[in-house]
Design a protein around this motif. Structure first.
Motif, short mmCIF file in Angstrom:
data_model
loop_
_atom_site.label_atom_id
_atom_site.label_comp_id
_atom_site.label_asym_id
_atom_site.label_seq_id
_atom_site.Cartn_x
_atom_site.Cartn_y
_atom_site.Cartn_z
N LEU A 48 -11.10 30.75 -44.44
CA LEU A 48 -11.71 29.30 -44.06
C LEU A 48 -10.76 28.54 -43.08
CD1 LEU A 48 -14.20 27.80 -43.34
CD2 LEU A 48 -13.89 26.66 -45.54
N HIS A 49 -9.56 28.22 -43.72
CA HIS A 49 -8.56 27.73 -42.97
C HIS A 49 -7.97 28.50 -41.91
CE1 HIS A 49 -7.73 24.22 -45.91
NE2 HIS A 49 -7.77 25.13 -46.87
N THR A 50 -7.86 29.60 -41.99
CA THR A 50 -7.75 30.28 -40.74
C THR A 50 -8.44 30.28 -39.76
OG1 THR A 50 -6.58 31.86 -42.13
CG2 THR A 50 -6.96 32.64 -39.82
N LEU A 51 -9.86 30.11 -39.94
CA LEU A 51 -10.97 30.23 -38.94
C LEU A 51 -11.12 28.78 -38.18
CD1 LEU A 51 -13.47 31.53 -37.99
CD2 LEU A 51 -14.74 30.45 -39.77
N ILE A 52 -10.58 27.82 -38.94
CA ILE A 52 -10.87 26.26 -38.51
C ILE A 52 -9.35 25.74 -37.98
CG2 ILE A 52 -12.85 25.95 -39.85
CD1 ILE A 52 -11.21 24.10 -41.70
N ALA A 53 -8.35 26.72 -38.15
CA ALA A 53 -7.22 26.05 -37.77
C ALA A 53 -7.01 25.99 -36.32
CB ALA A 53 -6.02 27.29 -37.98
N PRO A 54 -6.19 24.58 -36.12
CA PRO A 54 -6.06 24.39 -34.76
C PRO A 54 -5.17 25.45 -33.93
CG PRO A 54 -4.75 22.85 -35.96
CD PRO A 54 -5.50 23.73 -36.74
N LYS A 55 -5.04 25.52 -32.55
CA LYS A 55 -4.18 26.29 -31.81
C LYS A 55 -2.68 25.81 -32.05
CE LYS A 55 -7.50 27.01 -28.36
NZ LYS A 55 -8.03 26.27 -27.26
N VAL A 56 -1.87 26.92 -32.16
CA VAL A 56 -0.46 26.47 -32.34
C VAL A 56 0.01 25.60 -31.26
CG1 VAL A 56 2.00 27.60 -32.56
CG2 VAL A 56 -0.07 28.59 -33.78
N LYS A 57 -0.32 25.72 -30.24
CA LYS A 57 0.21 25.06 -29.09
C LYS A 57 -0.45 23.70 -29.14
CE LYS A 57 -3.55 25.21 -25.42
NZ LYS A 57 -3.80 23.89 -25.25
N ASP A 58 -1.35 23.25 -29.76
CA ASP A 58 -1.94 21.99 -29.99
C ASP A 58 -1.03 21.50 -31.21
OD1 ASP A 58 -3.89 22.10 -28.02
OD2 ASP A 58 -5.44 22.98 -29.50
N ILE A 59 -0.71 21.74 -32.09
CA ILE A 59 0.21 21.43 -33.26
C ILE A 59 1.60 20.97 -32.68
CG2 ILE A 59 1.38 22.09 -35.32
CD1 ILE A 59 -1.32 23.71 -36.07
N LEU A 63 3.67 17.73 -32.61
CA LEU A 63 4.94 17.61 -33.40
C LEU A 63 6.01 17.34 -32.32
CD1 LEU A 63 4.62 20.56 -35.64
CD2 LEU A 63 4.48 18.09 -36.22
N GLU A 64 5.99 17.77 -31.14
CA GLU A 64 7.00 17.86 -30.07
C GLU A 64 6.97 16.16 -29.52
OE1 GLU A 64 6.40 20.93 -27.26
OE2 GLU A 64 6.94 22.43 -28.64
N TYR A 65 5.83 15.78 -29.50
CA TYR A 65 5.66 14.38 -29.03
C TYR A 65 6.30 13.46 -29.97
CZ TYR A 65 3.41 9.93 -27.49
OH TYR A 65 3.09 8.49 -27.31
N PRO A 82 -3.33 23.01 -45.23
CA PRO A 82 -2.66 24.49 -45.21
C PRO A 82 -2.50 24.93 -43.68
CG PRO A 82 -4.20 24.41 -46.93
CD PRO A 82 -4.41 23.07 -46.23
N ASN A 83 -3.57 24.44 -42.85
CA ASN A 83 -3.57 25.03 -41.49
C ASN A 83 -3.04 24.12 -40.52
OD1 ASN A 83 -5.53 22.89 -41.41
ND2 ASN A 83 -7.20 24.82 -40.89
N GLY A 84 -2.53 22.75 -41.10
CA GLY A 84 -1.82 22.07 -40.06
C GLY A 84 -2.87 21.13 -39.29
N ASP A 85 -4.16 21.21 -39.59
CA ASP A 85 -4.99 20.07 -38.81
C ASP A 85 -4.93 19.10 -39.12
OD1 ASP A 85 -6.26 20.39 -41.20
OD2 ASP A 85 -8.21 20.78 -40.34
N GLU A 107 -1.67 15.94 -22.77
CA GLU A 107 -1.54 17.17 -23.59
C GLU A 107 -1.73 16.73 -25.01
OE1 GLU A 107 2.44 19.38 -24.51
OE2 GLU A 107 1.42 20.35 -22.66
N VAL A 108 -1.27 15.64 -25.58
CA VAL A 108 -1.39 15.19 -27.00
C VAL A 108 -2.81 14.97 -27.15
CG1 VAL A 108 -0.51 13.63 -28.57
CG2 VAL A 108 1.12 14.59 -27.08
N ALA A 109 -3.17 14.02 -26.51
CA ALA A 109 -4.79 13.59 -26.34
C ALA A 109 -5.85 14.82 -26.57
CB ALA A 109 -5.19 12.71 -25.37
N GLN A 110 -5.44 15.92 -25.51
CA GLN A 110 -6.48 16.95 -25.82
C GLN A 110 -6.15 17.59 -27.32
OE1 GLN A 110 -5.22 19.09 -22.44
NE2 GLN A 110 -6.49 18.05 -21.07
N ALA A 111 -4.97 17.70 -27.96
CA ALA A 111 -4.91 18.14 -29.33
C ALA A 111 -5.46 17.51 -30.44
CB ALA A 111 -3.37 18.66 -29.32
N VAL A 112 -5.75 16.05 -30.21
CA VAL A 112 -5.83 15.05 -31.51
C VAL A 112 -7.29 14.86 -31.33
CG1 VAL A 112 -5.24 12.92 -32.05
CG2 VAL A 112 -3.41 14.58 -31.27
N ASP A 113 -7.95 14.97 -32.61
CA ASP A 113 -9.42 14.42 -32.63
C ASP A 113 -9.31 12.73 -32.87
OD1 ASP A 113 -10.70 16.80 -32.11
OD2 ASP A 113 -10.42 17.28 -34.46
#
Length: 126
Positions: free
Chosen positions: A25-36, A40-42, A56-59, A103-109
């Motif tokens: 389930l964590h794998t299924l709902i994990a965010p894209k690595v590019k979003d994480i 993190l880069e920001y 566990p999945n970094g969301d 880019e950050v806003a597109q990755a953040v809920d």
């Protein structure tokens, strides 16, 4: 996600009862690595180094910083100090909306704490 959950929950489906493991389930709902990485880069570029992945999945990511730095990270908004009269509890919250680079806003809920206030811990007397 919806289709997978419906399949394991529908009695006549061939996947009925074949529930996902916690890891699956964590794998299924994990965010894209590019979003994480965008988040993190920001944070790293802004000097925020006290960052922890809380799930566990970094969301869910927690970053510890000062209010001043948070205000800058969120587009120059201003936090206000609010105080609950009965309990004396205080919280710093925004009274206006925040902004993030595209880019950050597109990755953040959502970013928290921003506007939500915690429930009062003062018991009610009837």
């Amino acid at each position: 996600l919806h289709e997978v959950l419906m399949n394991v929950s529908t009695p006549h489906h061939d996947k009925y009862g074949k529930h996902l493991s916690n890891q699956a389930l964590h794998t299924l709902i994990a965010p894209k690595v590019k979003d994480i990485n965008a988040v993190l880069e920001y944070l790293d570029a802004q000097g925020i180094f006290n960052v922890t992945k809380l799930s566990p999945n970094g969301d869910l990511i927690q970053a510890t910083t000062t209010i001043g730095k948070a205000e800058m990270l969120l587009g120059g908004v201003k936090y206000v100090r609010l105080r609950h009269q009965q309990s004396g509890a205080t919280a710093h919250r925004l009274l206006s909306s925040y902004s993030l680079p595209t880019e950050v806003a597109q990755a953040v809920d959502f970013v928290s704490p921003t506007t939500h206030l915690p429930a009062s811990r003062t018991p009610r007397v009837h």
